[in-house]
Design an enzyme around this catalytic site. Structure first.
Site, PDB file in Angstrom:
ATOM      1  N   GLU A   1      20.234  27.245  21.757  1.00 14.49           N
ATOM      2  CA  GLU A   1      21.142  26.614  22.715  1.00 14.49           C
ATOM      3  C   GLU A   1      20.760  25.194  23.110  1.00 14.49           C
ATOM      4  O   GLU A   1      20.374  24.945  24.269  1.00 14.49           O
ATOM      5  CB  GLU A   1      21.236  27.460  23.980  1.00 14.49           C
ATOM      6  CG  GLU A   1      21.778  28.829  23.748  1.00 14.49           C
ATOM      7  CD  GLU A   1      22.032  29.595  25.053  1.00 14.49           C
ATOM      8  OE1 GLU A   1      21.670  29.099  26.135  1.00 14.49           O
ATOM      9  OE2 GLU A   1      22.615  30.683  24.983  1.00 14.49           O
TER      10      GLU A   1
ATOM     11  N   GLU B   1      22.900  36.529  21.019  1.00 12.26           N
ATOM     12  CA  GLU B   1      22.763  36.944  22.422  1.00 12.26           C
ATOM     13  C   GLU B   1      24.128  37.332  22.958  1.00 12.26           C
ATOM     14  O   GLU B   1      25.134  36.661  22.661  1.00 12.26           O
ATOM     15  CB  GLU B   1      22.256  35.799  23.316  1.00 12.26           C
ATOM     16  CG  GLU B   1      20.780  35.541  23.241  1.00 12.26           C
ATOM     17  CD  GLU B   1      20.331  34.436  24.195  1.00 12.26           C
ATOM     18  OE1 GLU B   1      20.916  34.293  25.284  1.00 12.26           O
ATOM     19  OE2 GLU B   1      19.389  33.719  23.832  1.00 12.26           O
TER      20      GLU B   1
END
Ligand code: BGC
Length: 437
Positions: free
Chosen positions: A160, A342
């Site tokens: 991320e 995720e």
């Protein structure tokens, strides 16, 4: 429903959130270890966390009990390189032993090289705002890949970038807590160059044929009317051109996946002639997904009454359809196979008087998300795995230990682990390859 053969059913964690042992085995502090107490809820820190550094064999045994096929974890850069120019063999050996234990349990290791715990010594050079980080990171990546790539096949370079760079260097809410709004193009380019060179390095030196990807914090707008083509097109456009669509998806993904520059708000440009250098040919992209962009405070739908919607304990709206639209829109634009790296729900779980953790909201959301993932797979989108966030309750960055995301409950006082109801639901899903959802 049946998921594809060899689907990687797993769970994910990150070193800083679970390991602890922050000064053990030759490790030095990361920017998260050094976070000022006032920046973390209840003044907590990640020095001990779940104690995975000591409990890892027990934790792998729990993964086996849950029948996980894969485990996504990250390597702690300061454990491997506690100071400039020094590789810490003891740190590398920790991960090497973990990989052996996983393989022995029949669990595929999925390794993330960078999940936000930059060594403090790299930060002292300016972190992501200073180009010297590229060489430092490549030295680190080389040490890890040389040590583990005879057994590890799946590599996730970064987790991320939108979060660690924008939260850490613009909003000042994540380490290293800076507010340098105008520096976005600069650190974006330093990061993208580092990423592209890391991908090349892995391909060059890995012993086992590598599968390389990067985990994006990707999302989508859910169309107002899912069966109306005009509404779908409107949602698709906003998914890449509005609010989070621009800043979370396209700003990062267009240069890296298409070699295409992006400009935003008249002041931000991330390309120029160099943008082609940032493009990576990934084997898969990781998608981390929690909440539809419709509900986001930045550029979301107007007039959303969140109090009428299902929310997790962090106030994020649970609307499982967003996983389908995220996978669909991102695949249709970038055409790279997808792994969900995720996805999950934070709750304030507590054991009941019988010691059981009945996390029904998570159980229901897990099934809902998987039904939506299956919808995308049925349309022919190549999805190679699903890693639930998280394997166990852990240190939720600036939010401390209150939000619990785990399939495994952790008693932070004693270190005791308890499988939650969701762990058993997930085990059942895995053992039937999704047939009984
Ligand atoms: C991060 C995780 C984090 C999770 C829940 C993701 O942004 O990669 O480290 O715990 O979301 O907030």
């Amino acid at each position: 429903m049946k998921f594809p053969e060899n689907f990687l059913w797993g769970a994910a964690t990150a070193a800083a959130q679970i390991e602890g042992g922050y000064l053990e085995g030759g490790r030095s502090p990361s920017i998260w270890d050094n976070a000022p107490a006032k920046k973390i809820k209840n003044g907590e820190n990640c020095h001990v966390a779940c104690g995975f550094y000591h409990h890892w064999r027990e934790d792998v045994a729990l993964m086996k009990e849950m029948e996980l096929k894969s485990y996504r974890f990250s390597i702690s850069w300061p454990r491997v390189m506690p100071k400039e120019g020094k590789v810490n063999e003891e740190g590398l050996q920790f991960y090497s032993d973990l990989v052996d234990e996983l393989l022995k349990a029949g669990i595929e290791p999925l390794v993330t090289l960078y999940h936000w715990d930059m060594p403090a010594w790299v930060d002292a050079y300016g972190g992501w705002e200073d180009g010297r980080i590229t060489a430092f990171f490549l030295d680190y990546a080389k040490a890890v890949v040389e040590k583990l790539s005879d057994r590890v096949q799946y590599w996730i370079t970064f987790n991320e970038p939108s979060c660690f760079l924008m939260n850490g260097y613009m909003q000042g809410v994540h380490a290293p807590f800076k507010r340098h709004y105008l520096a976005l193009p600069k650190f974006t380019k330093i990061f993208m160059k580092t990423n592209a060179e890391t991908v090349k390095l892995i391909r060059k030196i890995a012993k086992k044929q590598p599968k390389v990807g990067l985990s994006f914090a990707a999302g989508a707008f859910i169309p107002k009317n899912e069966s109306d083509p005009a509404s779908v097109e409107e949602a698709r456009k906003k998914t890449f051109y509005k609010g989070m669509g621009t800043m979370n998806n396209r700003w990062w993904m267009d240069p890296i996946l298409l070699g295409a520059p992006v400009s935003a708000y008249g002041v931000y440009r991330n390309g120029g002639k160099r943008v082609k250098e940032f493009k990576c040919d990934f084997d898969f992209i990781g998608i981390n997904h929690y909440e539809a962009f419709n509900y986001s405070f930045f550029g979301g739908d107007k007039g959303v009454d969140r109090s009428k919607l299902r929310q997790n304990s962090l106030g994020w709206v649970i609307d499982e359809r967003s996983l389908y639209w995220t996978v669909k829109f991102n695949y249709e634009r970038y055409r790279v196979p997808i792994m969900i790296t995720e996805n999950g729900v934070a709750l304030e779980d507590k054991p009941n008087k019988n010691g059981k953790v009945e996390d029904d909201v998570r159980c229901r959301a897990l099934e809902g998300f998987l039904i939506n993932l299956d919808r995308a797979i049925k349309e022919g989108i190549p999805v190679i795995g699903y890693q639930h966030w998280s394997l166990m309750d852990n240190f939720e960055w600036a939010e401390g230990y209150e939000p619990r995301f785990g399939l495994i409950y952790v008693d932070y006082k004693t270190g005791k682990r308890t499988l939650k109801k969701s762990a058993y639901v997930y085990k059942d899903i895995i053992s039937t390859n999704g047939e009984n959802i």
